[in-house]
Motif scaffolding. Structure first.
Motif, PDB file in Angstrom:
ATOM      1  N   THR A   1       1.135  -6.472   5.232  1.00  0.00           N
ATOM      2  CA  THR A   1       0.716  -5.204   4.632  1.00  0.00           C
ATOM      3  C   THR A   1       1.843  -4.194   4.808  1.00  0.00           C
ATOM      4  O   THR A   1       2.382  -4.065   5.905  1.00  0.00           O
ATOM      5  CB  THR A   1      -0.562  -4.661   5.306  1.00  0.00           C
TER       6      THR A   1
ATOM      7  N   THR B   1       5.278   6.455   4.220  1.00  0.00           N
ATOM      8  CA  THR B   1       4.399   6.670   5.375  1.00  0.00           C
ATOM      9  C   THR B   1       5.280   6.795   6.611  1.00  0.00           C
ATOM     10  O   THR B   1       6.088   5.914   6.892  1.00  0.00           O
ATOM     11  CB  THR B   1       3.414   5.503   5.529  1.00  0.00           C
TER      12      THR B   1
ATOM     13  N   VAL C   1      -3.057   6.956   9.320  1.00  0.00           N
ATOM     14  CA  VAL C   1      -3.478   5.581   9.514  1.00  0.00           C
ATOM     15  C   VAL C   1      -3.076   5.159  10.922  1.00  0.00           C
ATOM     16  O   VAL C   1      -1.987   5.495  11.392  1.00  0.00           O
ATOM     17  CB  VAL C   1      -2.866   4.628   8.462  1.00  0.00           C
TER      18      VAL C   1
ATOM     19  N   ILE D   1       5.650  -0.243   8.292  1.00  0.00           N
ATOM     20  CA  ILE D   1       5.541   1.173   7.956  1.00  0.00           C
ATOM     21  C   ILE D   1       6.929   1.698   7.610  1.00  0.00           C
ATOM     22  O   ILE D   1       7.869   1.552   8.397  1.00  0.00           O
ATOM     23  CB  ILE D   1       4.964   1.969   9.142  1.00  0.00           C
TER      24      ILE D   1
ATOM     25  N   GLU E   1      -7.986   5.614   8.587  1.00  0.00           N
ATOM     26  CA  GLU E   1      -7.956   4.163   8.416  1.00  0.00           C
ATOM     27  C   GLU E   1      -7.378   3.535   9.680  1.00  0.00           C
ATOM     28  O   GLU E   1      -6.447   4.068  10.275  1.00  0.00           O
ATOM     29  CB  GLU E   1      -7.080   3.828   7.204  1.00  0.00           C
TER      30      GLU E   1
ATOM     31  N   ILE F   1       0.853  -1.168   0.000  1.00  0.00           N
ATOM     32  CA  ILE F   1       0.000   0.000   0.000  1.00  0.00           C
ATOM     33  C   ILE F   1       0.896   1.226   0.000  1.00  0.00           C
ATOM     34  O   ILE F   1       1.602   1.472   0.969  1.00  0.00           O
ATOM     35  CB  ILE F   1      -0.919   0.018   1.231  1.00  0.00           C
ATOM     36  N   ALA F   2       0.889   1.966  -1.092  1.00  0.00           N
ATOM     37  CA  ALA F   2       1.712   3.185  -1.163  1.00  0.00           C
ATOM     38  C   ALA F   2       1.195   4.063  -2.276  1.00  0.00           C
ATOM     39  O   ALA F   2       0.676   3.585  -3.273  1.00  0.00           O
ATOM     40  CB  ALA F   2       3.172   2.834  -1.425  1.00  0.00           C
TER      41      ALA F   2
ATOM     42  N   LYS G   1       0.604   9.179   5.885  1.00  0.00           N
ATOM     43  CA  LYS G   1       0.923   8.867   4.504  1.00  0.00           C
ATOM     44  C   LYS G   1       1.394  10.127   3.787  1.00  0.00           C
ATOM     45  O   LYS G   1       1.237  11.248   4.279  1.00  0.00           O
ATOM     46  CB  LYS G   1      -0.299   8.286   3.798  1.00  0.00           C
TER      47      LYS G   1
ATOM     48  N   PHE H   1       3.040  -0.185   4.237  1.00  0.00           N
ATOM     49  CA  PHE H   1       2.765   1.210   3.925  1.00  0.00           C
ATOM     50  C   PHE H   1       4.085   1.902   3.622  1.00  0.00           C
ATOM     51  O   PHE H   1       4.895   2.117   4.524  1.00  0.00           O
ATOM     52  CB  PHE H   1       2.085   1.908   5.112  1.00  0.00           C
TER      53      PHE H   1
END
Length: 550
Positions: free
Chosen positions: A222, A227, A252, A106, A74, A25-26, A246, A224
């Protein structure tokens, strides 16, 4: 972190790994971090350093506000939350996935791997590579005794025993996960036994592409990217998660059974470095990296106690155009064991300390003086330019000619850190010392050159080259910072401790943010030790969180 010339990251991780983004997720995918292509070797603009320092100061000011509130867009739940995707963070992620845990990673930059690209290899004791090579190892107790003596017994012997005993297994574990090593040896003779496991080609630049490909699509993970960890989520004295921002500014909140902070230290925050070490770092050079102290400030705000700090650093020459690093003027000033004098005009150390013990102890000796200078005469210039250097450093090998040394000395002569004088009286005046004392120092040095014996500090006869006629140059050495080590107190389980010495529930720290093996000075004689501890501490934190510590 030993070799300082392995600075550039992978030019295109996506191209080399065929990376898809189905599990990441980015806002923008894996791209080359700008800091990887830049060092302060006379090629990075000062504005870069100032911008990073300003960012560190802004982050510090923001986190000093105890009343910051966050409105998460989130919320994500996991078993293990890891902040920072360098070797310590990656070690934690892979260990947690091996154990079937749900993991959230992260990372403030756009790719995995952190500062691994700037290293050459990893320490290990009892690895399969050593067994296959029939390496004869000392006992674990012998290794520990060496380190305890080096730190005046101010480190935890149990932690050292845990770390060393498991380091060989860590090498094997990395290889099982696709990480590659070339060979094992004594790291150019610096280590006191064959414990240095070399990355392929002597560069950690292969690490990021390999782990990126390995982690891509892993169930339970997951990530990020781009972030930044902003604050820890604390309820009733227990850390239950982290707030992260982010690149689009949204927040988040990631919750977990345990949070592992592995953010790479604070080598970009000169004010914090000075505060915690008592050494003025304001004029030092160094890599431009993302290590702005985010993790340190998060943990301090949550009540963490401050631990001792040391540094992986070498030396440079600061000039108006930037820090001179892998260039002739710095190789001559800091790595050829030329005569060194202090603010009085006297010698103060054995100049071959670098050749015997690497740069860290030389810097310790320099720190005992108000200001130091390396004295370079015409004889030295002729010898180094035409005959070659006595000692190699990184890309410079013994015997290489320092072509262009005189030109650089002339280019910077008259600036704050490079002075020139035609006579001893002239150079003494330029650096503010008594000419009579300086002449006496030169005469005494030349006497030692005749006898081959340094009666004052015991420098080896091989560095005793007589000082001849002028012109003379005096160059002030400065520090070049690669990384900070320590700052936050942890226990043997990598649990972060509060001011009373008790663990802060749910909070763990791995890697350089909290390494407490070395106290004030990093020991190069256990080469690759910090990198090995990165992996070990990340894995160790996960075992404790999941209730499976060794």
């Amino acid at each position: 972190m030993n070799e300082l010339d392995k600075r550039q990251g992978d030019e295109n991780v996506q191209e080399k790994t065929g990376l898809s983004r189905r599990s990441f997720i980015a806002a923008a995918g894996f791209t080359t971090m700008g800091f990887m292509a830049a060092s302060l070797a006379g090629c990075s603009p000062k504005e870069n350093i100032q911008d990073v320092q300003a960012g560190a100061n802004d982050a510090a000011a923001a986190q000093e506000d105890e009343h910051v509130t966050y409105d998460p867009a989130e919320v994500v739940d996991a078993d293990v939350v890891v902040v920072g995707a360098g070797p310590a963070g990656i070690g934690a992620v892979m260990e947690a996935l091996d154990r079937g845990a749900k993991v959230v990673l992260i990372e403030k930059t756009a790719q995995l791997g952190g500062m691994a690209y700037g290293t050459e290899g990893v320490f290990g004791y009892g690895s399969k590579m050593q067994t296959d090579a029939q390496v004869e190892l000392p006992t674990v107790l012998d290794v520990i005794e060496e380190e305890l003596t080096y730190t005046n017994y101010r480190v935890d012997a149990n932690l050292w025993r845990d770390f060393v005993s498991q380091s060989g297994e860590t090498i094997d574990w990395l290889m099982e996960h696709g990480i590659e090593f070339d060979r094992v040896d004594t790291y150019q003779g610096a280590s006191f036994f064959e414990s240095f496991h070399w990355w392929p080609g002597g560069s950690g630049s292969s690490f990021a592409p390999i782990v990126t490909e390995y982690l891509d699509g892993r169930e339970g993970l997951t990530v990020f990217l781009e972030t930044t960890g902003k604050d820890l989520v604390v309820e009733n004295g227990e850390v239950i998660g982290v707030y992260a921002e982010k690149d689009d500014g949204t927040i988040v909140q990631v919750n977990g059974k345990g949070v592992i902070v592995a953010t790479g230290g604070f080598s970009q925050d000169k004010e914090l470095m000075t505060e915690l070490s008592g050494i003025d770092w304001s004029t030092s050079g160094g890599f431009v990296t993302p290590a702005t102290g985010d993790g340190y400030r998060m943990m301090k705000k949550a009540g963490a106690a401050t631990g001792t700090v040391c540094f992986i650093n070498t030396m440079c020459v600061q000039t108006p155009t930037g820090a001179q690093d892998m260039v002739p003027i710095n190789i001559a000033t800091n790595y050829q064991c030329l005569p060194m004098i202090n603010q009085i005009g006297e010698r103060f150390m054995a100049e071959d300390t670098f050749a015997k013990y690497f740069a860290m102890l030389t810097l310790n000796a320099m720190s005992t003086q108000k200001k130091t200078w390396t004295l370079i005469d015409q004889n030295s210039i002729d010898r180094l330019e035409n005959q070659g250097i006595d000692y190699g450093f990184v890309k410079y090998q013994k015997g290489d000619k320092l072509e262009g040394l005189l030109g650089e000395l002339e280019e910077f002569a008259g600036t704050d850190n490079v002075k020139k004088g035609e006579t001893v009286e002239d150079i003494a005046s330029e650096i503010g010392v008594d000419a009579v004392i300086l002449q006496a120092t030169i005469d005494r040095w030349n006497g030692f050159c005749e006898t081959g014996v340094d009666e004052d500090f015991g420098a080896g006869a091989e560095i005793l080259h007589p000082i001849g006629d002028g012109p003379y140059y005096a160059v002030h050495p400065d520090r070049f910072i690669s990384a900070t080590i320590g700052g936050i107190k942890v226990d043997r389980q990598n649990r972060v401790l509060d001011e009373t010495g008790e663990p802060i529930s749910g909070l763990f720290s791995a890697g350089v943010d909290s390494c407490c093996l070395y106290k004030e000075t990093y020991n190069i004689q256990l080469s690759g030790g910090m990198q090995a501890y990165n992996f070990y501490s990340g894995r160790n934190s996960v075992r404790e969180i999941l209730g499976e510590s060794k």
